[in-house]
Design a protein around this motif. Structure first.
Motif, PDB file in Angstrom:
ATOM      1  N   ARG A  91       5.833  18.290  26.769  1.00  8.54           N
ATOM      2  CA  ARG A  91       6.274  18.001  25.392  1.00  8.54           C
ATOM      3  C   ARG A  91       6.033  19.180  24.467  1.00  8.54           C
ATOM      4  O   ARG A  91       6.775  19.396  23.514  1.00  8.54           O
ATOM      5  CB  ARG A  91       5.514  16.791  24.840  1.00  8.54           C
ATOM      6  N   GLN A  92       4.979  19.923  24.766  1.00  8.10           N
ATOM      7  CA  GLN A  92       4.635  21.075  23.923  1.00  8.10           C
ATOM      8  C   GLN A  92       5.609  22.236  24.160  1.00  8.10           C
ATOM      9  O   GLN A  92       6.049  22.887  23.219  1.00  8.10           O
ATOM     10  CB  GLN A  92       3.207  21.476  24.273  1.00  8.10           C
ATOM     11  N   HIS A  93       5.964  22.474  25.418  1.00  7.67           N
ATOM     12  CA  HIS A  93       6.839  23.614  25.730  1.00  7.67           C
ATOM     13  C   HIS A  93       8.294  23.366  25.339  1.00  7.67           C
ATOM     14  O   HIS A  93       9.008  24.287  24.970  1.00  7.67           O
ATOM     15  CB  HIS A  93       6.823  23.909  27.226  1.00  7.67           C
ATOM     16  N   LEU A  94       8.752  22.127  25.457  1.00  6.85           N
ATOM     17  CA  LEU A  94      10.179  21.854  25.338  1.00  6.85           C
ATOM     18  C   LEU A  94      10.776  22.313  24.001  1.00  6.85           C
ATOM     19  O   LEU A  94      11.804  23.007  23.993  1.00  6.85           O
ATOM     20  CB  LEU A  94      10.443  20.368  25.601  1.00  6.85           C
ATOM     21  N   ALA A 126      14.159  25.709  20.684  1.00  5.48           N
ATOM     22  CA  ALA A 126      14.105  26.579  19.498  1.00  5.48           C
ATOM     23  C   ALA A 126      14.858  26.012  18.311  1.00  5.48           C
ATOM     24  O   ALA A 126      15.545  26.732  17.599  1.00  5.48           O
ATOM     25  CB  ALA A 126      14.623  27.978  19.854  1.00  5.48           C
ATOM     26  N   GLY A 127      14.741  24.726  18.090  1.00  6.75           N
ATOM     27  CA  GLY A 127      15.328  24.128  16.900  1.00  6.75           C
ATOM     28  C   GLY A 127      16.822  23.923  16.980  1.00  6.75           C
ATOM     29  O   GLY A 127      17.431  23.389  16.055  1.00  6.75           O
ATOM     30  N   TYR A 128      17.442  24.325  18.077  1.00  5.61           N
ATOM     31  CA  TYR A 128      18.895  24.204  18.141  1.00  5.61           C
ATOM     32  C   TYR A 128      19.312  22.753  18.288  1.00  5.61           C
ATOM     33  O   TYR A 128      20.319  22.331  17.760  1.00  5.61           O
ATOM     34  CB  TYR A 128      19.462  25.031  19.283  1.00  5.61           C
ATOM     35  N   LEU A 129      18.569  22.007  19.065  1.00  2.00           N
ATOM     36  CA  LEU A 129      18.777  20.565  19.096  1.00  2.00           C
ATOM     37  C   LEU A 129      17.427  19.890  19.206  1.00  2.00           C
ATOM     38  O   LEU A 129      16.446  20.496  19.630  1.00  2.00           O
ATOM     39  CB  LEU A 129      19.746  20.117  20.195  1.00  2.00           C
ATOM     40  N   GLU A 130      17.414  18.618  18.797  1.00  2.57           N
ATOM     41  CA  GLU A 130      16.179  17.854  18.822  1.00  2.57           C
ATOM     42  C   GLU A 130      15.791  17.612  20.277  1.00  2.57           C
ATOM     43  O   GLU A 130      16.651  17.280  21.097  1.00  2.57           O
ATOM     44  CB  GLU A 130      16.440  16.513  18.131  1.00  2.57           C
ATOM     45  N   ALA A 131      14.521  17.747  20.595  1.00  7.16           N
ATOM     46  CA  ALA A 131      14.083  17.514  21.968  1.00  7.16           C
ATOM     47  C   ALA A 131      14.179  16.019  22.290  1.00  7.16           C
ATOM     48  O   ALA A 131      13.833  15.185  21.462  1.00  7.16           O
ATOM     49  CB  ALA A 131      12.652  17.992  22.144  1.00  7.16           C
ATOM     50  N   PRO A 132      14.661  15.694  23.490  1.00  4.30           N
ATOM     51  CA  PRO A 132      14.631  14.286  23.892  1.00  4.30           C
ATOM     52  C   PRO A 132      13.176  13.841  24.078  1.00  4.30           C
ATOM     53  O   PRO A 132      12.292  14.667  24.279  1.00  4.30           O
ATOM     54  CB  PRO A 132      15.378  14.289  25.223  1.00  4.30           C
ATOM     55  N   GLU A 133      12.985  12.551  24.003  1.00  9.23           N
ATOM     56  CA  GLU A 133      11.642  12.023  24.243  1.00  9.23           C
ATOM     57  C   GLU A 133      11.260  12.238  25.710  1.00  9.23           C
ATOM     58  O   GLU A 133      12.073  12.017  26.607  1.00  9.23           O
ATOM     59  CB  GLU A 133      11.642  10.527  23.897  1.00  9.23           C
ATOM     60  N   ILE A 134      10.045  12.684  25.940  1.00 10.91           N
ATOM     61  CA  ILE A 134       9.527  12.870  27.298  1.00 10.91           C
ATOM     62  C   ILE A 134       8.505  11.762  27.533  1.00 10.91           C
ATOM     63  O   ILE A 134       7.536  11.637  26.782  1.00 10.91           O
ATOM     64  CB  ILE A 134       8.829  14.243  27.440  1.00 10.91           C
ATOM     65  N   ALA A 135       8.738  10.935  28.550  1.00 14.92           N
ATOM     66  CA  ALA A 135       7.877   9.759  28.724  1.00 14.92           C
ATOM     67  C   ALA A 135       7.646   9.483  30.205  1.00 14.92           C
ATOM     68  O   ALA A 135       8.405   9.937  31.059  1.00 14.92           O
ATOM     69  CB  ALA A 135       8.539   8.549  28.065  1.00 14.92           C
ATOM     70  N   PRO A 136       6.592   8.731  30.518  1.00 15.12           N
ATOM     71  CA  PRO A 136       6.398   8.320  31.912  1.00 15.12           C
ATOM     72  C   PRO A 136       7.265   7.103  32.206  1.00 15.12           C
ATOM     73  O   PRO A 136       7.609   6.347  31.292  1.00 15.12           O
ATOM     74  CB  PRO A 136       4.916   7.936  31.951  1.00 15.12           C
TER      75      PRO A 136
END
Lengths: 288, 288
Positions: free
Chosen positions: A251-254, A259-269
């Motif tokens: 979640r930290q690296h994504l 780089a702000g170009y698109l919102e990161a999807p949720e990362i979940a188990p």
């Protein structure tokens, strides 16, 4: 009478068969060691026939199978296990034999696609039309759901073999994929971690440098999936993800990669654990 | 009477409007310079109203628009142009104003997705349910079709910003994407080629080292698409692909990257050229 459905998670070491309507309503379940096709299929047929005799007939059967499998509905080989090295199984008409034996319609997908469907129906992606289910264990596989449907394409996605960017100075490990050497699976699946660090992943401490590196490779995968599919959620499961420090690192690296170009999807188990495949097979049957 | 449909390719410099049923049956066509939203939309409405007055009313309208746009049907902003830097256009309810003005249903997609649909209906991907349309020009964009439907996800794919593997020794160019620097677009779109080699792509000779390098980056994209989507075909179009030596070089690199793990999808040029977007908008209207 409420309709019941059948599910088989057809794995290389065991077949799990069940009858029911959902995760809280599995009326019967049986595990069968995967031996020869004839013996294994006969045992599965016997289970469902016995259930029918006890007043639990199924209206349809869903199968999530080990592969490779033929998924093209237009192919005469649809529902077959194709070129597996598993002795005796290459060319087995798994869906056909089960369907003819039970006289019910059969839905057939890969094991990882079935698990994705299970998570989408009853698990961590419930209600989402666009998500990816990734499993990182002895290999890396993924089921892709777009617009509420599995993405198959000509065969099916093989996201484990994506080529990822790497920093050879930081990670000189050459990779162990027999096809690509340093594809994602060759760098980041369980056996690659073990080969790189000289001991099995589960024996590496939580603060071992293996984990930030692993998270970086999996974040590269997540960024690629975000840019190609724009999913709402990416689920990361499998043995390697038993390390609880991994998801926060991904979640930290994504966002750095996007780089702000698109919102990161949720990362979940995932939420269904080892039941995802079996429950996905049940969802397949219900959707027929 | 045969039903007619309307199409608008809504670009940043011009709107192309047409009435008809397909590539061989466009009854009328008009190009409008893109000025203010009010003037441009009024001119488009006037065109379709005039066509109706001449006995060519449309049953539905398809729009392929420059972006960014809101594609979520559940959003109150569906059909709007959102955050564009183009003066006056941010927040324009393009689909809504056209639909209300003409009293017909409107289908709305991005320009590149419309072009993908056009190629899928009447062009190089006709009859295929699984393909990707890639355009390489001043930017790199792509429309993804899986299972016969466009992949949107939360927004839409942004394959131009994929991070690709690179050999810094062979290509020390830092990349020019303002978001990611060395993403695919920052390394391989027209402006990146011009910046790296000091002259516009179209002025570089066919045997220039720019082209093998360009093909390598585009082959990385093709491999990624193959592994995530398993498409049958990937179409490469746009200004940069006017270089006829590029496609054969991409075709040559791709199997090396996939290394026999899966069959390479067919790499082909689009067939509709600059008409793809307009015809895709027409296909959108017909599918409403």
């Amino acid at each position: 009478m409420e309709k019941l459905f059948g599910a088989i998670e057809a794995g290389g070491t065991k077949f799990v068969c069940a009858v029911g309507t959902g995760p809280d309503d599995l009326r019967a379940e049986l595990r069968i060691p995967t031996s020869t096709p004839a013996a294994t299929i006969a045992a599965a047929l016997a289970f469902f026939r016995e259930q029918a005799a006890r007043g639990r007939p199924i209206a349809a059967l869903g199968v999530g199978s080990f592969g490779p499998v033929e998924l093209d509905l237009a192919s005469p080989s649809w529902g077959h296990i194709t070129s597996t090295p598993k002795p005796g199984w290459a060319g087995t008409d798994l869906a056909g034999e089960l369907g003819r034996g039970l006289g019910v319609p059969v839905a057939f997908e890969t094991d990882v696609d079935a698990a994705a469907l299970g998570e989408g129906r009853w698990g961590a992606a419930a209600g989402l039309d666009d998500f990816v289910y990734v499993t990182v264990g002895t290999g890396i596989g993924g089921g892709v759901v777009a617009g509420g449907r599995l993405v198959h394409g000509r065969q099916h996605p093989e996201i484990g073999h994506l080529r990822v960017r790497r920093d050879h100075a930081a990670d000189p490990f050459p990779g162990i994929c027999p096809f690509h050497r340093d594809c994602l699976e060759g760098l980041a699946a369980g056996p690659a971690i073990a080969a790189r660090w000289g001991k099995p992943a589960e024996e590496l401490p939580a603060d071992h440098p293996a984990w930030p590196l692993e998270a970086r490779y999996l974040a590269e995968l997540a960024a690629t999936l975000a840019l190609v599919l724009s999913p709402r959620k990416i689920l990361f499961g499998g043995g390697v993800l038993q390390q609880p420090q991994l998801l926060p690192l991904i979640r930290q690296h994504l966002p750095e990669l996007l780089a702000g170009y698109l919102e990161a999807p949720e990362i979940a188990p995932p939420a269904l654990g080892p039941r995802a495949g079996l429950l996905g097979a049940l969802a397949l049957a219900e959707d027929l």
